[in-house]
Design an enzyme around this catalytic site. Structure first.
Site, PDB file in Angstrom:
ATOM      1  CG  ASP A  99       4.051  -0.645   0.737  1.00 34.73           C
ATOM      2  OD1 ASP A  99       4.544   0.472   0.472  1.00 34.73           O
ATOM      3  OD2 ASP A  99       3.425  -0.884   1.781  1.00 34.73           O
ATOM      4  CG  ASN A 113      -4.453   2.153  -1.109  1.00 31.71           C
ATOM      5  OD1 ASN A 113      -5.089   3.193  -1.089  1.00 31.71           O
ATOM      6  ND2 ASN A 113      -3.232   2.074  -1.622  1.00 31.71           N
ATOM      7  CG  PHE A 173       0.732  11.835   5.294  1.00 32.69           C
ATOM      8  CD1 PHE A 173       1.216  12.849   4.496  1.00 32.69           C
ATOM      9  CD2 PHE A 173      -0.349  12.088   6.127  1.00 32.69           C
ATOM     10  CE1 PHE A 173       0.644  14.109   4.524  1.00 32.69           C
ATOM     11  CE2 PHE A 173      -0.938  13.339   6.161  1.00 32.69           C
ATOM     12  CZ  PHE A 173      -0.441  14.359   5.358  1.00 32.69           C
ATOM     13  CE  LYS A 208       6.655   3.813   8.240  1.00 32.41           C
ATOM     14  NZ  LYS A 208       5.269   3.425   8.088  1.00 32.41           N
ATOM     15  CE  LYS A 249     -12.429 -11.917 -16.365  1.00 37.50           C
ATOM     16  NZ  LYS A 249     -13.809 -12.195 -16.656  1.00 37.50           N
ATOM     17  CE  LYS A 256       9.313   5.771   4.188  1.00 42.59           C
ATOM     18  NZ  LYS A 256       8.268   5.554   3.192  1.00 42.59           N
ATOM     19  N   PRO A 296       9.222   1.073  -5.904  1.00 40.06           N
ATOM     20  CG  PRO A 296       9.715   2.578  -7.606  1.00 40.06           C
ATOM     21  CD  PRO A 296       9.008   1.284  -7.327  1.00 40.06           C
ATOM     22  CG  ASP A 297       9.756   4.902   0.138  1.00 38.88           C
ATOM     23  OD1 ASP A 297       9.376   6.069  -0.108  1.00 38.88           O
ATOM     24  OD2 ASP A 297       9.606   4.354   1.245  1.00 38.88           O
ATOM     25  CB  ILE A 298       7.695   8.072  -4.663  1.00 43.48           C
ATOM     26  CG1 ILE A 298       7.172   6.973  -5.594  1.00 43.48           C
ATOM     27  CG2 ILE A 298       7.818   9.394  -5.410  1.00 43.48           C
ATOM     28  CD1 ILE A 298       5.715   7.149  -6.011  1.00 43.48           C
TER      29      ILE A 298
HETATM   30  O1  C5P Z   1       6.929   3.406   4.602  1.00 40.88           O
HETATM   31  P1  C5P Z   1       5.496   3.843   4.434  1.00 40.88           P
HETATM   32  O2  C5P Z   1       4.846   3.289   3.199  1.00 40.88           O
HETATM   33  O3  C5P Z   1       4.642   3.694   5.645  1.00 40.88           O
HETATM   34  O4  C5P Z   1       5.629   5.430   4.228  1.00 40.88           O
HETATM   35  C1  C5P Z   1       4.516   6.211   3.965  1.00 40.88           C
HETATM   36  C2  C5P Z   1       4.969   7.465   3.288  1.00 40.88           C
HETATM   37  O5  C5P Z   1       5.810   7.167   2.183  1.00 40.88           O
HETATM   38  C3  C5P Z   1       3.803   8.246   2.698  1.00 40.88           C
HETATM   39  O6  C5P Z   1       4.162   9.617   2.769  1.00 40.88           O
HETATM   40  C4  C5P Z   1       3.745   7.747   1.255  1.00 40.88           C
HETATM   41  O7  C5P Z   1       3.163   8.726   0.397  1.00 40.88           O
HETATM   42  C5  C5P Z   1       5.209   7.525   0.943  1.00 40.88           C
HETATM   43  N1  C5P Z   1       5.465   6.408   0.013  1.00 40.88           N
HETATM   44  C6  C5P Z   1       5.996   6.664  -1.242  1.00 40.88           C
HETATM   45  N2  C5P Z   1       6.280   5.614  -2.079  1.00 40.88           N
HETATM   46  C7  C5P Z   1       6.058   4.344  -1.701  1.00 40.88           C
HETATM   47  C8  C5P Z   1       5.524   4.080  -0.433  1.00 40.88           C
HETATM   48  C9  C5P Z   1       5.233   5.120   0.409  1.00 40.88           C
HETATM   49  O8  C5P Z   1       6.171   7.836  -1.598  1.00 40.88           O
HETATM   50  N3  C5P Z   1       6.348   3.355  -2.541  1.00 40.88           N
END
Ligand code: C5P
Length: 410
Positions: free
Chosen positions: A279, A210, A323, A337, A289, A341, A305-307
């Site tokens: 995501d 991105n 953020f 959110k 390739k 979270k 995974p959502d860190i």
């Molecule tokens: O749910 P969303 O992606 O909008 O949330 C954004 C926040 O979650 C940001 O602080 C981003 O750094 C964190 N994030 C993360 N791991 C992910 C996706 C988002 O830590 N896989």
């Protein structure tokens, strides 16, 4: 008054060519007002003369564990207690391995075990030795135990190769040492910050990513550092230089970022997730390739995974700040959110309309916390970061220090 006046630094030197830079470090520490005692391993003495370090530090250099004359002057336990900070620079692969395994077979390793002062290491070695899983595992063990691993930097190596393994320069090490005493509302707090994009490979030459520049996360790292915290920045690929006095760990993928974050989160007091983590990642990584052929091609993606959510769900989780970039309904989406979270704070901004945000130099955010919010209007990211950091410090203090002296900082 000098910035390190009266501070007691025990500098351990293990046997690597970077030991010559330790002489400069001793001189700079001394100039900054610190009292410096140098302890060398036997191998270190082959690289730099003890007399050089003795002259620069103004103190005798210690080397042997069982040296009756030195023990009489200042025994090894006394030396361990004397130190405000122990820094091993350079720390060789061998010395790091010995520390990770708790060996105490010479004066320096014994001191590291016997001292309750913060222990920092500045690794220096050949890049392959640094990358070796054994070294990486040892470094992780030490940082999980609360040790500080500073560097190494990337660049030309004494062996003629190029890569990670150079000891940090003396002025950078001095900055980091001074950081232990930098006064500010976040003094003594260890902060972990993610920044930049992640890159999710599809094949050896392509990836999904991105437009995040990392500017917001880097500015936050600098701002949190200015408030006294010890900062580790886990960064995706960017073109930015790490802020002075901040340790940077570079990663590519979300999974790498997660691994680096989770291996440190338990010993941190503050976690700020400013990275734009992908995501999704490709379900399968092609070994070579992918050739064009069919006119329509589908790529299967799986969720990363959502860190941030994982860190916020840890039993003794740090103060967590996330953020949220939203295209509409800012307050409802950001608060949703934050709650789902389990975050302490969230910085939300509207994207897709007007200036600011991703890849820009300026930004505007609204910060939300339980029962409150604050609008921070459009301004350059470093100024915005300083405002956000001040609010984080205020709420961090309200959550831990003011009510509970046993805060998770460390
Ligand atoms: O749910 P969303 O992606 O909008 O949330 C954004 C926040 O979650 C940001 O602080 C981003 O750094 C964190 N994030 C993360 N791991 C992910 C996706 C988002 O830590 N896989």
């Amino acid at each position: 008054m000098h910035r390190l006046e009266g501070r007691r630094i025990l500098l351990g030197i293990s046997g690597g060519i970077a030991a010559y830079k330790s002489a400069i470090l001793v001189r700079e520490l001394h100039r900054a007002g610190a009292q410096v005692r140098v302890v060398m391993t036997r191998a270190a003495r082959a690289f730099v003369a003890p007399l050089t370090l003795q002259t620069l530090s103004g103190n005798v250099v210690h080397s042997e564990l069982l040296d009756p004359t030195r023990e009489a002057a200042m025994g090894h336990i006394e030396l361990a207690r004397w130190a405000d900070v122990v820094l091993v620079a350079p720390a060789t692969a061998d010395f790091i391995a010995r520390l990770a395994h708790g060996l105490a077979d010479d004066l320096l390793s014994t001191l590291c075990l016997a001292s309750s002062a913060p222990l920092a290491m500045a690794p220096a070695m050949n890049r392959e030795m640094w990358r070796h899983p054994a070294t990486q595992q040892n470094v992780r063990t030490l940082s999980l135990r609360g040790g500080y691993v500073w560097g190494p930097a990337e660049g030309d190596q004494a062996c003629g190769e190029f890569g990670p393994g150079r000891m940090l320069e003396p002025d950078e090490l001095l900055e980091r040492i001074a950081g232990f005493w930098r006064q500010g509302p976040l003094s003594g707090v260890r902060a972990l910050i993610t920044a930049g994009p992640t890159r999710e490979p599809i094949d050896p030459v392509r990836y999904i990513s991105n437009r995040s520049s990392g500017k917001m996360g880097y500015a936050l790292a600098a701002a949190v550092r200015e408030l006294g915290a010890t900062v580790t920045l886990i960064s995706g690929p960017t073109s930015l230089m790490p802020p002075a006095g901040v340790e940077r760990i570079e990663v590519n993928t979300a999974l790498e970022m997660r691994e680096q974050v989770l291996s440190r989160a338990a010993v941190c007091g503050l976690f700020v997730a400013a990275a734009a983590v992908s995501d999704y990642r490709a379900e399968q990584l092609a070994g070579h390739k992918i050739k064009k052929g069919v006119s329509r091609w589908q790529l299967a993606l799986v969720r990363n995974p959502d860190i941030l959510a994982e860190v916020a769900a840890l039993p003794n989780h740090p103060f967590t700040v996330g953020f949220a970039a939203e295209t509409h309904d800012l307050e409802r989406n950001a608060e949703g959110k934050r709650r789902s979270k389990g975050l302490d704070m969230i910085a939300a901004n509207l994207v897709g309309k007007g200036p600011g945000g991703f890849d820009a130099d300026d930004n505007a955010v609204t910060l939300y916390w339980e029962g409150g919010k604050k609008d921070l209007s459009l301004r350059d990211k470093p100024s915005l970061a300083r405002e956000i950091a001040a609010l984080i410090a205020e709420h961090y203090d309200a959550k831990y220090t003011a009510q509970d002296p046993g805060s998770p900082s460390g």
